[in-house]
Motif scaffolding. Structure first.
Motif, PDB file in Angstrom:
ATOM      1  N   VAL A 359       0.841  -1.198   0.000  1.00 38.04           N
ATOM      2  CA  VAL A 359       0.000   0.000   0.000  1.00 38.04           C
ATOM      3  C   VAL A 359       0.877   1.249   0.000  1.00 38.04           C
ATOM      4  N   ASP A 360       1.946   1.239   0.773  1.00 40.58           N
ATOM      5  CA  ASP A 360       2.855   2.389   0.807  1.00 40.58           C
ATOM      6  C   ASP A 360       3.506   2.600  -0.552  1.00 40.58           C
ATOM      7  N   LEU A 361       3.908   1.502  -1.209  1.00 43.64           N
ATOM      8  CA  LEU A 361       4.515   1.622  -2.539  1.00 43.64           C
ATOM      9  C   LEU A 361       3.530   2.221  -3.536  1.00 43.64           C
ATOM     10  N   LEU A 362       2.299   1.731  -3.528  1.00 41.36           N
ATOM     11  CA  LEU A 362       1.294   2.237  -4.458  1.00 41.36           C
ATOM     12  C   LEU A 362       0.980   3.704  -4.169  1.00 41.36           C
ATOM     13  N   GLY A 363       0.948   4.048  -2.885  1.00 43.83           N
ATOM     14  CA  GLY A 363       0.703   5.438  -2.542  1.00 43.83           C
ATOM     15  C   GLY A 363       1.801   6.358  -3.025  1.00 43.83           C
ATOM     16  N   ARG A 364       3.052   5.912  -2.889  1.00 39.52           N
ATOM     17  CA  ARG A 364       4.176   6.729  -3.371  1.00 39.52           C
ATOM     18  C   ARG A 364       4.143   6.873  -4.892  1.00 39.52           C
ATOM     19  N   ALA A 365       3.576   5.858  -5.564  1.00 39.43           N
ATOM     20  CA  ALA A 365       3.486   5.918  -7.020  1.00 39.43           C
ATOM     21  C   ALA A 365       2.281   6.721  -7.489  1.00 39.43           C
ATOM     22  N   GLY A 366       1.497   7.240  -6.547  1.00 36.94           N
ATOM     23  CA  GLY A 366       0.322   8.017  -6.910  1.00 36.94           C
ATOM     24  C   GLY A 366      -0.878   7.173  -7.270  1.00 36.94           C
ATOM     25  N   ARG A 367      -0.829   5.893  -6.996  1.00 40.71           N
ATOM     26  CA  ARG A 367      -1.916   4.988  -7.377  1.00 40.71           C
ATOM     27  C   ARG A 367      -2.723   4.609  -6.132  1.00 40.71           C
ATOM     28  N   VAL A 368      -3.388   5.621  -5.586  1.00 42.29           N
ATOM     29  CA  VAL A 368      -4.164   5.426  -4.362  1.00 42.29           C
ATOM     30  C   VAL A 368      -5.354   4.515  -4.624  1.00 42.29           C
ATOM     31  N   GLN A 369      -5.948   4.620  -5.806  1.00 45.11           N
ATOM     32  CA  GLN A 369      -7.103   3.775  -6.114  1.00 45.11           C
ATOM     33  C   GLN A 369      -6.707   2.301  -6.144  1.00 45.11           C
ATOM     34  N   ASP A 370      -5.524   2.001  -6.677  1.00 45.93           N
ATOM     35  CA  ASP A 370      -5.042   0.619  -6.659  1.00 45.93           C
ATOM     36  C   ASP A 370      -4.834   0.143  -5.222  1.00 45.93           C
ATOM     37  N   ALA A 371      -4.295   1.022  -4.380  1.00 45.11           N
ATOM     38  CA  ALA A 371      -4.124   0.661  -2.970  1.00 45.11           C
ATOM     39  C   ALA A 371      -5.468   0.400  -2.312  1.00 45.11           C
ATOM     40  N   TYR A 372      -6.463   1.198  -2.665  1.00 41.84           N
ATOM     41  CA  TYR A 372      -7.818   0.996  -2.142  1.00 41.84           C
ATOM     42  C   TYR A 372      -8.372  -0.350  -2.594  1.00 41.84           C
ATOM     43  N   CYS A 380      -8.345  -6.696   4.351  1.00 42.11           N
ATOM     44  CA  CYS A 380      -7.435  -6.330   5.436  1.00 42.11           C
ATOM     45  C   CYS A 380      -7.912  -5.139   6.218  1.00 42.11           C
ATOM     46  N   GLN A 381      -9.173  -4.888   6.194  1.00 42.59           N
ATOM     47  CA  GLN A 381      -9.683  -3.711   6.880  1.00 42.59           C
ATOM     48  C   GLN A 381      -9.644  -3.861   8.392  1.00 42.59           C
ATOM     49  N   THR A 382      -9.232  -5.016   8.876  1.00 42.81           N
ATOM     50  CA  THR A 382      -9.149  -5.218  10.322  1.00 42.81           C
ATOM     51  C   THR A 382      -7.725  -5.043  10.840  1.00 42.81           C
ATOM     52  N   ASN A 383      -6.807  -4.622  10.002  1.00 41.62           N
ATOM     53  CA  ASN A 383      -5.421  -4.456  10.424  1.00 41.62           C
ATOM     54  C   ASN A 383      -5.041  -2.992  10.391  1.00 41.62           C
ATOM     55  N   THR A 384      -4.618  -2.474  11.533  1.00 41.00           N
ATOM     56  CA  THR A 384      -4.325  -1.046  11.638  1.00 41.00           C
ATOM     57  C   THR A 384      -3.078  -0.649  10.849  1.00 41.00           C
ATOM     58  N   ASP A 385      -2.110  -1.558  10.703  1.00 41.17           N
ATOM     59  CA  ASP A 385      -0.898  -1.222   9.948  1.00 41.17           C
ATOM     60  C   ASP A 385      -1.230  -0.905   8.494  1.00 41.17           C
ATOM     61  N   VAL A 386      -2.071  -1.744   7.894  1.00 41.42           N
ATOM     62  CA  VAL A 386      -2.427  -1.555   6.488  1.00 41.42           C
ATOM     63  C   VAL A 386      -3.268  -0.292   6.319  1.00 41.42           C
ATOM     64  N   ILE A 387      -4.253  -0.107   7.201  1.00 39.24           N
ATOM     65  CA  ILE A 387      -5.098   1.083   7.114  1.00 39.24           C
ATOM     66  C   ILE A 387      -4.267   2.344   7.337  1.00 39.24           C
ATOM     67  N   GLY A 388      -3.331   2.288   8.289  1.00 40.14           N
ATOM     68  CA  GLY A 388      -2.475   3.445   8.531  1.00 40.14           C
ATOM     69  C   GLY A 388      -1.613   3.782   7.335  1.00 40.14           C
ATOM     70  N   ALA A 389      -1.069   2.754   6.675  1.00 40.06           N
ATOM     71  CA  ALA A 389      -0.270   3.003   5.466  1.00 40.06           C
ATOM     72  C   ALA A 389      -1.125   3.616   4.369  1.00 40.06           C
ATOM     73  N   PHE A 390      -2.374   3.144   4.256  1.00 42.82           N
ATOM     74  CA  PHE A 390      -3.266   3.700   3.235  1.00 42.82           C
ATOM     75  C   PHE A 390      -3.628   5.153   3.554  1.00 42.82           C
ATOM     76  N   LEU A 391      -3.848   5.454   4.832  1.00 37.25           N
ATOM     77  CA  LEU A 391      -4.157   6.825   5.223  1.00 37.25           C
ATOM     78  C   LEU A 391      -2.979   7.756   4.930  1.00 37.25           C
ATOM     79  N   ALA A 392      -1.769   7.273   5.164  1.00 35.77           N
ATOM     80  CA  ALA A 392      -0.588   8.082   4.842  1.00 35.77           C
ATOM     81  C   ALA A 392      -0.494   8.334   3.339  1.00 35.77           C
ATOM     82  N   ALA A 393      -0.872   7.327   2.527  1.00 38.67           N
ATOM     83  CA  ALA A 393      -0.869   7.518   1.079  1.00 38.67           C
ATOM     84  C   ALA A 393      -1.906   8.553   0.663  1.00 38.67           C
ATOM     85  N   CYS A 394      -3.072   8.512   1.316  1.00 38.24           N
ATOM     86  CA  CYS A 394      -4.103   9.506   1.019  1.00 38.24           C
ATOM     87  C   CYS A 394      -3.629  10.908   1.391  1.00 38.24           C
TER      88      CYS A 394
END
Length: 511
Positions: A359-372, A380-394
């Motif tokens: 998710v962090d890689l996709l966010g850095r590449a500007g592909r937030v929709q792919d990360a979503y 993986c919506q029950t894991n805070t690490d993944v959600i946190g990485a996605f929020l940082a990408a957003c």
């Protein structure tokens, strides 16, 4: 008719080998044929031979078919269950022994009960050994060195460090096993500082016995040094390992690599790795993780590729190290390539940490929709690490709608975690959503109270110096801020096209 002495010698030999179940079965047949099957001592030796051969059911059959059972036979059967991780069976048999035979048990019985290799799910605060502590005290068996050490180890496995330390302090006589058990207990439960202090006490102990650390103890201590960033202690332990000749053990060398790597001593970590004749996957993964931890992504990739050329099959931890290195350095295409290699070529199911890197890689590449899409498809919506990485990408890409979606799920998972509120508020601030930011700050004050400021630390001259953000109370703070400005300028010049993903369909084939 086979003589009893001959059968006894056969059983002793079978018990010593204890690997061939067929041999035990043949001796069992001889016992039945000769009429000695009811002999308690022969039955005990046969049950023990079955147990050491991994045959629990035949051992129990011998136990059940023996009419006169003494304490030794009961203890052997209890030990059989314990050695095979059958926690409830061993304690049920112990209760039956006390109830039907009127036997209280001896040191061997309790040491077998308390040292049961139970599954991790059974090692909880409800371990029956905790209830048996009172019985051990009443029978005076806490003075038995083996029983006390088993009791200490049982508390350690249950995570009750304070109780384990009370047992340790109450021991009138200690040996290397008891010292090492307590040190490992501290190391496994985040008490690295206490483990190091106890190790020093062990070296200075004046009990009259020669207590020395073994390879397991040193590996645990070095792991604690890695977690605490204690560079000085790590070098001292390395010297002790060299003096004792323990540096040749693979687990000690692997722990040394991680201790040096996390303390920033990559040269020493590399030198330690070079001394290993046959590095295993842990050795390679430790080197990859050490380079990744310090931001040396290219070096981490080179070590990983060298491991593949050596024919070592990577596991999830090795891939996590190289993915983390690519993520932190912004090597988007390399990271996505290794993620696909892990899932497609090596058939390794990604864990939440792998997905957080993706998710962090996709966010850095500007592909937030792919990360979503990754989040939705992998559940993986029950894991805070993944959600946190996605929020940082957003936050990085200013996607306020998906940031709200991530914020809702993050607060549902951990409503009282102040770090989540800060992450959410930073995302809203970056997007200019000041109204949402004010709501989050207000909610944070109601749910979390005052936040303890996060701090960093560094060891200078054997002392740990802590500091917080914008800390101007430190000596030479002005010089440090000037150096940081120079580093930022240098990093901006080093920016290159590694942070641009040119292949738009590189990851879509996976999910």
């Amino acid at each position: 008719m086979w003589p009893r002495g001959f059968l006894s010698r056969l059983l002793l030999r079978a018990t010593a080998g204890a690997t061939d179940g067929q041999a035990c079965a043949r001796i069992h047949a001889l016992l039945v044929k000769s009429g000695h099957a009811s002999d308690t001592r022969l039955a005990t030796a046969l049950a023990d031979a079955y147990a050491k051969s991994g045959l629990v059911a035949p051992a129990r059959r011998v136990f059940d078919e023996t009419p006169r059972r003494d304490l030794v036979l009961w203890s052997v059967m209890i030990s059989c269950y314990s050695s095979h991780g059958m926690l409830h069976h061993s304690w049920a048999l112990f209760a039956a022994m006390r109830r039907s035979a009127g036997l209280s048990g001896d040191g061997f019985t309790f040491s077998a009960l308390l040292s049961c290799r139970a599954p991790s799910s059974s090692c909880s605060h409800h371990h029956p050994g905790i209830l048996a502590h009172g019985l051990v005290l009443r029978l005076g068996l806490h003075l038995d060195l083996v029983v006390a050490t088993a009791l200490l180890d049982m508390y350690a496995k249950c995570g009750r460090v304070a109780d384990a330390r009370r047992v340790f302090d109450a021991m009138q006589l200690r040996n290397s096993v008891s010292w090492n058990a307590m040190i490992v207990c501290y190391g496994q439960h985040g008490g690295g500082k206490e483990a190091l202090q106890l190790f020093v006490s062990m070296l200075r102990n004046d009990d009259g016995c020669c207590c020395r650390a073994d390879e397991l103890t040193l590996a645990s201590l070095l792991s604690s040094c890695a977690n605490m960033a204690a560079a000085y202690e790590a070098t001292q332990l390395h010297a002790y390992a060299l003096k004792r000749g323990l540096h040749g053990y693979l687990q000690v060398a692997n722990a040394l690599i991680m201790a040096y790597g996390k303390n920033g001593f990559l040269l020493q970590a590399t030198q330690t790795f070079a001394t290993i004749h046959n590095p295993d996957i842990v050795s390679w993964s430790s080197m990859v993780s050490s380079f990744a931890y310090l931001g040396c992504a290219k070096s981490a990739i080179r070590v990983f590729e060298r491991m593949l050329r050596q024919g070592v099959r990577p596991d999830g931890i090795a891939f996590l190290g190289v993915l983390s290195a690519c993520s932190h350095a912004g090597l988007i295409q390399d990271g996505l390539k290794y993620f696909l290699v892990m899932t497609k070529d090596y058939q390794i199911d990604p864990c939440p940490q792998h997905l957080a890197c993706l998710v962090d890689l996709l966010g850095r590449a500007g592909r937030v929709q792919d990360a979503y899409n990754v989040l939705l498809n992998m559940s993986c919506q029950t894991n805070t690490d993944v959600i946190g990485a996605f929020l940082a990408a957003c936050k990085t890409r200013g996607n306020i709608e998906l940031a709200k979606w991530a914020a809702d799920r993050l607060l549902c998972l951990e409503p009282n975690e102040s770090a989540n509120y800060l992450l959410i508020s930073n995302a809203y601030a970056a997007a200019g959503a000041w109204t949402e930011l004010a709501k989050v700050r207000s909610h944070m004050r109601n749910m979390c109270g005052n936040k303890v400021p996060g701090c960093s630390w560094i060891e200078v001259g054997g002392k740990v110096q802590t500091f917080v953000s914008n800390d101007i109370s430190l000596q030479q703070s002005t010089e440090m801020r000037h150096m940081m400005d120079i580093i930022v300028i240098f990093l901006e010049k080093e920016f290159n096209e590694d942070t641009i993903c040119k292949e738009s369909d590189l990851i879509s084939e996976w999910y």
